[in-house]
Design an enzyme around this catalytic site. Structure first.
Site, PDB file in Angstrom:
ATOM      1  N   GLU A 100       0.802  -1.209   0.000  1.00  0.00           N
ATOM      2  CA  GLU A 100       0.000   0.000   0.000  1.00  0.00           C
ATOM      3  C   GLU A 100       0.835   1.259   0.000  1.00  0.00           C
ATOM      4  OE1 GLU A 100      -2.163  -1.255   3.383  1.00  0.00           O
ATOM      5  OE2 GLU A 100      -0.834  -0.223   4.752  1.00  0.00           O
ATOM      6  N   CYS A 113       3.545   8.282   1.460  1.00  0.00           N
ATOM      7  CA  CYS A 113       4.139   7.230   2.284  1.00  0.00           C
ATOM      8  C   CYS A 113       4.259   5.977   1.422  1.00  0.00           C
ATOM      9  CB  CYS A 113       3.228   6.994   3.494  1.00  0.00           C
ATOM     10  SG  CYS A 113       3.876   5.747   4.599  1.00  0.00           S
ATOM     11  N   CYS A 120       6.734  -7.655   6.023  1.00  0.00           N
ATOM     12  CA  CYS A 120       8.021  -7.304   6.638  1.00  0.00           C
ATOM     13  C   CYS A 120       8.529  -8.532   7.382  1.00  0.00           C
ATOM     14  CB  CYS A 120       7.830  -6.133   7.608  1.00  0.00           C
ATOM     15  SG  CYS A 120       9.381  -5.519   8.309  1.00  0.00           S
ATOM     16  N   CYS A 124       7.921  -6.382  14.827  1.00  0.00           N
ATOM     17  CA  CYS A 124       7.712  -5.404  15.901  1.00  0.00           C
ATOM     18  C   CYS A 124       6.317  -5.656  16.476  1.00  0.00           C
ATOM     19  CB  CYS A 124       7.843  -3.990  15.365  1.00  0.00           C
ATOM     20  SG  CYS A 124       9.458  -3.706  14.600  1.00  0.00           S
ATOM     21  N   CYS A 127       3.197  -3.524  15.467  1.00  0.00           N
ATOM     22  CA  CYS A 127       3.028  -3.186  14.040  1.00  0.00           C
ATOM     23  C   CYS A 127       2.265  -4.285  13.323  1.00  0.00           C
ATOM     24  CB  CYS A 127       4.386  -2.988  13.386  1.00  0.00           C
ATOM     25  SG  CYS A 127       4.281  -2.760  11.597  1.00  0.00           S
ATOM     26  N   CYS A 349      -0.046   1.835   8.954  1.00  0.00           N
ATOM     27  CA  CYS A 349       0.836   0.775   8.467  1.00  0.00           C
ATOM     28  C   CYS A 349       0.163  -0.601   8.361  1.00  0.00           C
ATOM     29  CB  CYS A 349       1.988   0.713   9.469  1.00  0.00           C
ATOM     30  SG  CYS A 349       3.434  -0.139   8.946  1.00  0.00           S
TER      31      CYS A 349
HETATM   32  N1  SAH Z   1      10.109  -0.625   8.747  1.00  0.00           N
HETATM   33  C1  SAH Z   1      10.411   0.745   8.867  1.00  0.00           C
HETATM   34  C2  SAH Z   1       9.478   1.661   8.097  1.00  0.00           C
HETATM   35  C3  SAH Z   1       8.015   1.331   8.088  1.00  0.00           C
HETATM   36  S1  SAH Z   1       7.104   1.533   9.580  1.00  0.00           S
HETATM   37  C4  SAH Z   1      10.461   1.151  10.312  1.00  0.00           C
HETATM   38  O1  SAH Z   1      10.060   0.368  11.159  1.00  0.00           O
HETATM   39  O2  SAH Z   1      10.949   2.247  10.587  1.00  0.00           O
HETATM   40  C5  SAH Z   1       6.890   3.301   9.704  1.00  0.00           C
HETATM   41  C6  SAH Z   1       6.666   3.784  11.129  1.00  0.00           C
HETATM   42  O3  SAH Z   1       5.352   3.440  11.598  1.00  0.00           O
HETATM   43  C7  SAH Z   1       7.635   3.165  12.113  1.00  0.00           C
HETATM   44  O4  SAH Z   1       8.133   4.125  13.005  1.00  0.00           O
HETATM   45  C8  SAH Z   1       6.763   2.180  12.820  1.00  0.00           C
HETATM   46  O5  SAH Z   1       7.334   1.828  14.036  1.00  0.00           O
HETATM   47  C9  SAH Z   1       5.454   2.908  12.895  1.00  0.00           C
HETATM   48  N2  SAH Z   1       4.305   2.058  13.194  1.00  0.00           N
HETATM   49  C10 SAH Z   1       4.093   0.795  12.801  1.00  0.00           C
HETATM   50  N3  SAH Z   1       2.896   0.332  13.278  1.00  0.00           N
HETATM   51  C11 SAH Z   1       2.349   1.335  13.970  1.00  0.00           C
HETATM   52  C12 SAH Z   1       1.114   1.505  14.684  1.00  0.00           C
HETATM   53  N4  SAH Z   1       0.228   0.502  14.767  1.00  0.00           N
HETATM   54  N5  SAH Z   1       0.885   2.675  15.280  1.00  0.00           N
HETATM   55  C13 SAH Z   1       1.776   3.697  15.178  1.00  0.00           C
HETATM   56  N6  SAH Z   1       2.940   3.602  14.522  1.00  0.00           N
HETATM   57  C14 SAH Z   1       3.235   2.442  13.917  1.00  0.00           C
HETATM   58 FE1  SF4 Z   2       8.636  -4.010   9.900  1.00  0.00          FE
HETATM   59 FE2  SF4 Z   2       6.580  -2.828  11.078  1.00  0.00          FE
HETATM   60 FE3  SF4 Z   2       8.830  -3.247  12.451  1.00  0.00          FE
HETATM   61 FE4  SF4 Z   2       8.800  -1.397  10.486  1.00  0.00          FE
HETATM   62  S1  SF4 Z   2       7.621  -1.335  12.399  1.00  0.00           S
HETATM   63  S2  SF4 Z   2      10.363  -2.959  10.865  1.00  0.00           S
HETATM   64  S3  SF4 Z   2       7.353  -2.378   9.026  1.00  0.00           S
HETATM   65  S4  SF4 Z   2       7.449  -4.851  11.621  1.00  0.00           S
END
Ligand code: SAH
Ligand code: SF4
Length: 375
Positions: A100, A113, A120, A124, A127, A349
């Site tokens: 997306e 974005c 991924c 995390c 996420c 995300c």
């Molecule tokens: N993988 C990379 C980039 C994509 S995520 C990274 O982790 O930096 C982009 C941002 O969105 C990251 O800071 C991530 O931690 C945050 N993010 C992911 N899921 C989220 C959620 N449910 N609520 C708020 N921020 C989130």
């Molecule tokens: Fe991957 Fe989500 Fe962690 Fe970014 S925040 S590294 S997209 S699992």
């Protein structure tokens, strides 16, 4: 619109080729190098997808191009517009995989974005993307294609000099960009090319969960802005929230930030910090964050957690976010709280894709027919 539909099978997509590679393709057709420059202009400055419209090229040459090549775009599986103007596209690539892309308009700018992977490999815990099983790298064409598709939708061809609706790019969609560095770098070089899409490296931000060995290379080769998904101020907690921390702990990550090429007070590194109620949002943690950032030209981006079905966390209380922001601010760091955007279209995300997968799965359960993939 979809240059890579089955109808184009056998023909090569020109999108995503470097200037040198495009020149080599043209040389193989017997064309002069300036033809490759003209073609580059049509593709990346004018946004042309049909060779027939490329009127500076001879008819015979255009016909030759159309036999061998396409100028593709990712197919759009779903397109949504939020009440706040945020747009979200769920893209479907030739292999049926989806990723997306979101456009967030603001008063004086508009940020796209962009995703770097389908899913991924990292997990995390807050996420949603990390819960998706299927993972593959996006090709350079699929990354540049997101920007070109947004330009199509926003009506921004030829590449405007001023008053753009797409002024900034953040690699904050699905995926870890530094795990797909080669393709991300190839795509960004095309996006930054002055004779094409022409977005300045100062308007591009790459967000990483902390792939320490790739951070320096990113700074040296691409010189884009860096954002770090920090989210915790102790290794103990970061090991859980951002598991790559077990491999590259905080001290190493912050060292890489201290020596990030090009970081200065004018070009600060952004530290993203998702606010999770009762997990990482105490005043003591705000003070520890300030201590950790000492010596780094930094700003802090506080992100209220975006909940998803089954998520093991909830968003911090507003008062906790305010107090946290005040402490960081008082120490001299800008610490804006990111306003949630496009919540009605699940612009966070990974959420639209999962919704689509869920829908398709439930549709299949209700009616046992093989759903035809949209082109
Ligand atoms: N993988 C990379 C980039 C994509 S995520 C990274 O982790 O930096 C982009 C941002 O969105 C990251 O800071 C991530 O931690 C945050 N993010 C992911 N899921 C989220 C959620 N449910 N609520 C708020 N921020 C989130
Ligand atoms: Fe991957 Fe989500 Fe962690 Fe970014 S925040 S590294 S997209 S699992």
């Amino acid at each position: 619109m979809d240059g890579r539909s089955p109808a184009s099978a056998g023909r090569k997509d020109l999108v995503g080729l470097s200037r040198a590679a495009l020149q080599a393709e043209m040389a193989a057709m017997g064309a002069e190098p300036f033809r490759a420059r003209q073609l580059w202009h049509w593709i990346y400055n004018r946004g042309a997808t049909d060779f027939a419209t490329m009127t500076t090229l001879s008819k015979a040459f255009r016909a030759g191009l159309a036999e061998r090549y396409v100028v593709g775009r990712p197919a759009v599986a779903r397109a949504l517009v939020s009440v706040d103007g945020t747009r979200k596209w769920l893209l479907r690539f030739v292999d049926g995989q989806e990723a997306e892309c979101v456009h967030i308009p603001e008063e004086d700018r508009g940020t796209l974005c962009v995703s770097s992977q389908v899913g991924c490999t990292l997990t995390c815990s807050f996420c949603h993307t990390g819960t998706q099983r299927l993972v593959r790298n996006l090709a350079a064409a699929e990354i540049v294609g997101q920007v070109m598709l947004a330009r199509d939708a926003l009506g921004e061809w030829p590449s405007p000099q001023d008053d753009r609706q797409l002024t900034n790019i953040v690699l904050m969609g699905m995926g870890e960009p530094l795990f797909n560095y080669e393709n991300v770098a190839a795509a960004l070089k095309i996006v930054m090319d002055h004779e094409g899409l022409s977005l300045s490296r100062r308007k591009i931000t790459l967000s990483t969960s902390g792939v320490v060995p790739m951070i320096r290379r990113c700074g040296e080769e691409l010189a884009v802005n860096l954002a770090i998904s920090l989210h915790a101020v102790t290794d103990e907690l970061r090991d859980v929230l951002v598991p790559i921390n077990r491999k590259y702990p905080l001290a190493e990550l912050l060292d890489a930030c201290r020596s990030y090429p090009g970081a200065s007070n004018a070009r600060r590194i952004t530290f993203e910090y998702v606010m999770l109620n009762g997990i990482n949002d105490s005043p003591a943690e705000a003070r520890q964050l300030v201590r950790l950032l000492a010596g780094i030209p930094a700003k802090v981006n506080l992100i209220p957690f975006n909940p998803w079905p089954g998520a093991p966390y909830e968003r911090s209380r507003d008062a906790a976010i305010r107090e946290f922001a005040d402490i960081v601010n008082a120490a001299g760091y800008s610490s804006p709280v990111r306003t949630p955007r496009g919540e009605d279209i699940m612009a966070a995300c990974g959420q639209l894709k999962s919704d689509s997968v869920r829908k398709r799965r439930s549709e299949r359960l209700a009616a046992p027919v093989v759903e035809a993939e949209a082109p």
